[in-house]
Motif scaffolding. Structure first.
Motif, PDB file in Angstrom:
ATOM      1  N   VAL A 169      -8.317  19.771  37.041  1.00 29.74           N
ATOM      2  CA  VAL A 169      -8.204  19.880  35.589  1.00 29.74           C
ATOM      3  C   VAL A 169      -9.572  19.680  34.949  1.00 29.74           C
ATOM      4  N   TYR A 180      -3.204  21.501  29.838  1.00 33.29           N
ATOM      5  CA  TYR A 180      -4.402  21.441  30.674  1.00 33.29           C
ATOM      6  C   TYR A 180      -5.091  22.793  30.678  1.00 33.29           C
ATOM      7  N   MET A 196      -2.164  20.961  40.731  1.00 33.03           N
ATOM      8  CA  MET A 196      -3.467  20.965  41.408  1.00 33.03           C
ATOM      9  C   MET A 196      -3.322  21.324  42.879  1.00 33.03           C
ATOM     10  N   ASP A 231      -7.026  23.679  42.583  1.00 32.58           N
ATOM     11  CA  ASP A 231      -7.997  23.546  41.505  1.00 32.58           C
ATOM     12  C   ASP A 231      -7.861  22.168  40.871  1.00 32.58           C
ATOM     13  N   PHE A 270      -7.539  24.397  33.570  1.00 36.12           N
ATOM     14  CA  PHE A 270      -8.096  24.166  34.902  1.00 36.12           C
ATOM     15  C   PHE A 270      -9.514  24.734  34.984  1.00 36.12           C
TER      16      PHE A 270
END
Length: 332
Positions: free
Chosen positions: A189, A212, A182, A187, A214
């Motif tokens: 999740v 994940y 991140m 960004d 994003f």
């Protein structure tokens, strides 16, 4: 140079590593220790020459000569001492995960807003120079838009039987890579999916595999295996690949960067995070504590290890654990 007098709350193995680190930093003084176990408290007091020994952290926090505390209790025991320390006006170095629930993390964050002390969350991987250089290259636009990431953070089985009775590998270790991903993407999740495997029948599974998506569209996979075989010659198998539209970054911290052969075994000890030199810890943890000390003494704003970032990483990994339990993709 202004010196911070630091007390440690929680003297497990990592509390001791914190102590090893603090004693080597010129503008920090290890001034007090706190644990509920009297034998451990006495032994650590003798080891570090610390006279102020407490079994109740409230008594430590009432001491006006303590400027800051390092909270190294188990993750499900972070909320109360962290809030109490902030309410007492102490600077707080709180080990990750910030808490065991998002609600707990939010309570700690709220307490920090009105405190005279700073709150720093110990996400030590941000001080690994390899990830810092990767972040710098990404910020310079050298690999374009990030579209895919993958990480591996695996450790030997010998480390983990006790830990796995308290925390699982996704929140315990994939939280590092969640935070880094991140951080470097800028960004958050959007969805999490995970599967786990129990090898030894402990309270938490030995293996966690996480995916994940994003919000910006990038995907990620995170591998955490806490049961590498006994003969594994290195302490950690740590890697990350970051694929962009115009380039790739690969980070690797093992295989091995230092090899020591004694008897009939090869060892590759940690040289990055908290290597021990003549009884004092160096590496990323030392840089992390130096950052904490600089920020606390200067009155500067915490920009690394913020509670907001730490809460986002906690939320992502808790969502992954929920996915592993339910078999569903979890929306954040």
């Amino acid at each position: 140079m202004e010196k911070l007098r630091v007390g440690i709350i929680g003297l497990g193995w990592f509390g001791e590593i914190h102590a090893d680190t603090i004693v080597g930093i010129p503008n920090l003084e290890l001034a007090a220790l706190c644990t509920r176990t009297p034998e451990r408290l006495e032994a650590m007091g003798q080891k570090y020459g610390v006279e102020k020994l407490y079994r109740d952290y409230h008594a430590m926090l009432a001491d006006p000569e303590i400027d800051a505390v390092s909270v190294c209790t188990m993750w499900d025991q972070h909320t109360e001492p962290a809030i109490a320390a902030l309410e007492a006006g102490k600077h707080v170095f709180l080990e990750k995960p910030i808490a065991s629930t998002v609600a707990g993390a939010q309570k700690i964050t709220a307490a920090s807003k009105g405190s005279k002390g700073i709150l720093y969350i110990g996400h030590v991987v941000r001080f690994n120079p390899r990830y810092r250089m990767a972040k710098q290259a990404i910020d310079e636009g050298r690999i374009g838009q990030i579209v895919a990431l993958s990480s591996r953070r695996n450790i030997p089985a010998a480390w983990t039987p006790t830990i796995l009775e308290k925390i699982g590998p996704i929140v315990g270790d994939a939280i590092h890579d969640s935070d880094i991903m991140m951080w470097i993407t800028g960004d958050t999740v959007a969805t999490a999916y995970a599967q786990t495997v129990s090898v030894r029948g402990l309270k938490h599974p030995d293996i966690g595999q996480t995916m994940y998506r994003f919000k910006g569209g990038a995907t990620a996979t995170l591998e955490t295996v806490w049961c590498m075989p006994e003969k594994t010659p290195f302490d950690i198998d740590e890697r990350m690949s970051i694929i962009g539209t115009e380039g790739i970054i690969h980070i690797q911290d093992t295989f091995p960067n230092l090899a020591i052969v004694d008897g009939n075994k090869l060892h590759s000890p940690d040289t990055t995070y908290w290597p021990l030199f003549n009884g004092v810890r160096g590496g990323a943890l030392r840089e992390e504590f130096e950052y904490f000390a600089r920020t606390a003494t200067s009155g500067a704003e915490v920009t690394i290890g913020t509670p907001e970032d730490a809460t986002a990483a906690l939320a992502a990994t808790l969502a992954a654990e929920e996915s592993a339990r339910t078999g569903n993709v979890v929306q954040l």
